[in-house]
Write an enzyme that holds these catalytic residues in place. Structure first.
Site, PDB file in Angstrom:
ATOM      1  N   LYS A  30      -5.417  15.293   3.888  1.00 40.23           N
ATOM      2  CA  LYS A  30      -4.920  14.809   2.552  1.00 40.23           C
ATOM      3  C   LYS A  30      -5.342  15.238   1.409  1.00 40.23           C
ATOM      4  CE  LYS A  30      -5.068  10.280   1.655  1.00 40.23           C
ATOM      5  NZ  LYS A  30      -5.579   9.861   0.094  1.00 40.23           N
ATOM      6  N   SER A  31      -6.544  15.291   0.936  1.00 40.07           N
ATOM      7  CA  SER A  31      -7.351  15.824  -0.058  1.00 40.07           C
ATOM      8  C   SER A  31      -6.871  17.334  -0.399  1.00 40.07           C
ATOM      9  CB  SER A  31      -8.758  15.804   0.015  1.00 40.07           C
ATOM     10  OG  SER A  31      -9.090  14.702   0.086  1.00 40.07           O
ATOM     11  N   ARG A  35      -4.437  19.260  -3.401  1.00 37.66           N
ATOM     12  CA  ARG A  35      -4.848  20.114  -4.218  1.00 37.66           C
ATOM     13  C   ARG A  35      -4.156  21.362  -4.142  1.00 37.66           C
ATOM     14  NH1 ARG A  35      -8.907  16.609  -3.372  1.00 37.66           N
ATOM     15  NH2 ARG A  35     -10.594  16.660  -4.547  1.00 37.66           N
ATOM     16  N   GLY A 103      -4.789   7.715  -5.498  1.00 33.05           N
ATOM     17  CA  GLY A 103      -5.850   7.814  -6.872  1.00 33.05           C
ATOM     18  C   GLY A 103      -6.212   9.365  -6.909  1.00 33.05           C
ATOM     19  N   ASP A 323     -14.779   7.347   2.961  1.00 31.00           N
ATOM     20  CA  ASP A 323     -13.558   6.843   3.608  1.00 31.00           C
ATOM     21  C   ASP A 323     -13.686   6.413   4.855  1.00 31.00           C
ATOM     22  OD1 ASP A 323     -12.382   7.581   0.938  1.00 31.00           O
ATOM     23  OD2 ASP A 323     -11.625   9.214   1.531  1.00 31.00           O
ATOM     24  N   ARG A 354     -13.349  -2.517  -0.466  1.00 31.15           N
ATOM     25  CA  ARG A 354     -13.388  -2.143   0.917  1.00 31.15           C
ATOM     26  C   ARG A 354     -14.958  -2.856   1.393  1.00 31.15           C
ATOM     27  NH1 ARG A 354     -11.184   3.750   1.227  1.00 31.15           N
ATOM     28  NH2 ARG A 354      -9.109   3.324   1.628  1.00 31.15           N
ATOM     29  N   ARG A 397      -6.762   2.357   5.445  1.00 28.74           N
ATOM     30  CA  ARG A 397      -8.122   2.437   6.142  1.00 28.74           C
ATOM     31  C   ARG A 397      -8.464   1.318   6.767  1.00 28.74           C
ATOM     32  NH1 ARG A 397      -8.151   8.090   5.824  1.00 28.74           N
ATOM     33  NH2 ARG A 397      -8.102   8.699   3.860  1.00 28.74           N
TER      34      ARG A 397
HETATM   35  C1  S3P Z   1     -10.772  12.098  -2.668  1.00 32.62           C
HETATM   36  C2  S3P Z   1     -12.357  11.581  -3.179  1.00 32.62           C
HETATM   37  C3  S3P Z   1     -12.793  10.226  -2.573  1.00 32.62           C
HETATM   38  C4  S3P Z   1     -12.078   9.633  -1.530  1.00 32.62           C
HETATM   39  C5  S3P Z   1     -10.610   9.788  -1.775  1.00 32.62           C
HETATM   40  C6  S3P Z   1      -9.901  11.144  -2.095  1.00 32.62           C
HETATM   41  C7  S3P Z   1     -10.609  13.394  -3.196  1.00 32.62           C
HETATM   42  O1  S3P Z   1     -12.629   9.589  -3.897  1.00 32.62           O
HETATM   43  O2  S3P Z   1     -12.343   8.305  -1.581  1.00 32.62           O
HETATM   44  O3  S3P Z   1      -9.893   9.095  -0.553  1.00 32.62           O
HETATM   45  O4  S3P Z   1      -9.484  13.821  -2.641  1.00 32.62           O
HETATM   46  O5  S3P Z   1     -10.889  14.021  -4.210  1.00 32.62           O
HETATM   47  P1  S3P Z   1     -13.897   9.616  -4.909  1.00 32.62           P
HETATM   48  O6  S3P Z   1     -14.159  10.946  -5.355  1.00 32.62           O
HETATM   49  O7  S3P Z   1     -13.480   8.800  -6.225  1.00 32.62           O
HETATM   50  O8  S3P Z   1     -14.940   8.826  -4.254  1.00 32.62           O
END
Ligand code: S3P
Length: 447
Positions: A30-31, A35, A103, A323, A354, A397
């Site tokens: 996902k990350s 991006r 987020g 996570d 969490r 989660r």
């Molecule tokens: C993420 C960074 C993390 C993670 C989120 C995805 C990212 O958050 O918890 O699920 O893709 O950069 P933080 O960097 O705010 O801890």
């Protein structure tokens, strides 16, 4: 997520399994998927993304860049073609950009939009995202000269694109999202931008910016980006998401007689803290077929069930497993002895709090768990948990935690609002059901 027929959230019951045996491949990370779309949007020409991890979160990212004028073609679920507008080509949609529950989307796109000269944007999100802190990105972006306004540190965020200055920024919290917001804004600065990290966090942004041709310098505790003339990604192959593999790793560890292979998983060391923690607890997880996928380390995982002992997690280990800490809690509840998590106050700023949500869920299932200000302590019992009912509280989660607890329990687990899994892993329950069916007929390899 409400049932369209009844308007109420859909619950699921996950029954215990005698063992888990089989092979699977989880969806793309996902990350990295977020991006690839966001950076693809500011590249020159076409970016072709394969293995895209489609979910509610990453679909919000596709919708966001489309609203900014970027063309995205979808070929099936996992292949996208993003036609970038170049660094400065994003245009105000004239309406708020809905970041939904994501987020990563809201924090990263804010950095990009801050540099779109003369354009104005507004970022909004769902109730959960609207309760999460945004001052942490507004503050460094304002230091760079950005026109960023939050509602007392929360959404909505208003952004006016301006000329930005390079800064050196010491992150007050170890957050890859904040690091990435500053680095992406740094693409638009008048000089180099450096982010200093209190502890290492996931580095997908810096890897992808370097792959797109930006000058990125990585040191042990900091990363510097220089403003590039142009970016171009070409192809991005997204490896499997370790965070989506993690529930299956824990399930196969806890359910006796299991043997599970998970193929093509991203094993970026900044993501795999849970593996180190589980191995310390006695888990039997090995890797094979080590290779690179999309500029990231990847491998296949082989998991055999094993008895666990408790452990302590704190400090630098927290961001590497951020996570997966709810899953650590579940493993700890089924391990011999005490486990403690410290230095993880960040968990209170996630999709839910969490710390409270994990401790409440485990207690409802018969575990002995106590919340601490910055973590939790758990007294494990090396046997199947009783089971019971939990609420996901809309947190993907938590829903997956409930499902893993269900297969490893004596009586099963009823998960309220189970469809929250679609935020990161829409096919999660189908994959678990398929594995349950396969496990009923397959025998583990006897080697
Ligand atoms: C993420 C960074 C993390 C993670 C989120 C995805 C990212 O958050 O918890 O699920 O893709 O950069 P933080 O960097 O705010 O801890």
């Amino acid at each position: 997520m409400p049932d369209p027929a009844t308007g109420s959230a859909i619950a699921r019951v996950v029954e215990p399994v005698p063992r888990l045996v089989g092979h699977l491949a989880v969806p793309g990370d996902k990350s990295i998927s977020h991006r690839a779309v966001l950076i693809g949007a500011i590249c020159e020409g076409e970016t072709r993304i394969t293995g895209f991890g489609r979910s509610a979160d990453t679909e919000a990212t596709i919708a966001a860049v489309r609203a900014l004028g970027v063309e995205v073609y979808e070929h099936g679920r996992e292949t996208l073609r993003v036609f970038g507008k170049g660094l400065d080509g994003l245009r105000s949609p004239g309406a708020p950009i809905d970041c939904a529950n994501a987020g990563t989307l809201v924090r990263l796109i804010a950095g990009i939009l801050a540099g779109q000269l003369g354009e104005e944007f507004e970022l909004v999100g769902d109730d959960s995202l609207s309760r999460r802190p945004m001052g942490r990105i507004a503050e460094p972006l304002a230091r760079m000269g950005a026109g960023v306004e939050t509602a007392n540190g929360f959404l909505p965020i208003g952004i006016q694109g301006r000329a930005l200055h390079g800064i050196e920024y010491l992150l007050p919290v170890a957050s890859a999202q904040v690091k990435s917001a500053v680095l992406l804004a740094g693409l638009y600065a008048d000089g180099p931008t450096t982010v200093v990290e209190p502890a290492p966090t996931r580095d997908h942004t810096e890897r992808m910016l370097a792959a797109a041709g930006a000058n990125v310098t990585v040191r042990s505790a900091s990363v510097t980006v220089e403003p590039p003339a142009r970016l171009s990604l070409g192809e991005v192959e997204v490896p499997g998401d370790f965070s989506s593999a993690a529930p299956f790793v824990v399930a196969a560890t806890l359910v006796p007689g299991s043997e599970l292979h998970i193929h093509g998983v991203n094993l970026n060391p900044r993501r795999t803290g849970l593996l180190a923690i589980l191995q310390r607890m006695g888990a039997n997880v090995t890797t094979y077929n080590r290779r690179e996928i999309g500029g990231e380390p990847a491998a296949d995982l082989e998991v055999h069930s094993a008895p666990l002992v408790g452990t302590t997690v704190d400090g630098d280990e927290v961001p590497l497993a951020i996570d997966e800490l709810p899953l650590f809690a579940l493993a700890a509840a089924c391990a011999r002895g005490e486990s403690v998590l410290r230095g993880a106050a960040e968990l209170r700023a996630k999709e839910t709090d969490r710390i409270e949500a994990t401790v409440d869920a485990l207690r409802a299932l018969g575990a002995r768990a106590r919340a601490r200000e910055d973590g939790f302590s758990i007294t494990g019992v090396p046997a199947r948990l009783r089971g019971g009912r939990i609420e996901s509280r809309g947190d993907h989660r938590l829903a997956m935690l409930g499902a893993v607890a269900g297969v490893a329990s004596r009586e099963g687990v009823r998960i309220g609002d189970a469809e929250a899994v679609s935020v990161s892993f829409p096919g999660f329950f189908e994959m678990l059901d398929e594995l349950r069916r396969a496990s009923a007929v397959e025998q583990p390899d006897r080697r």
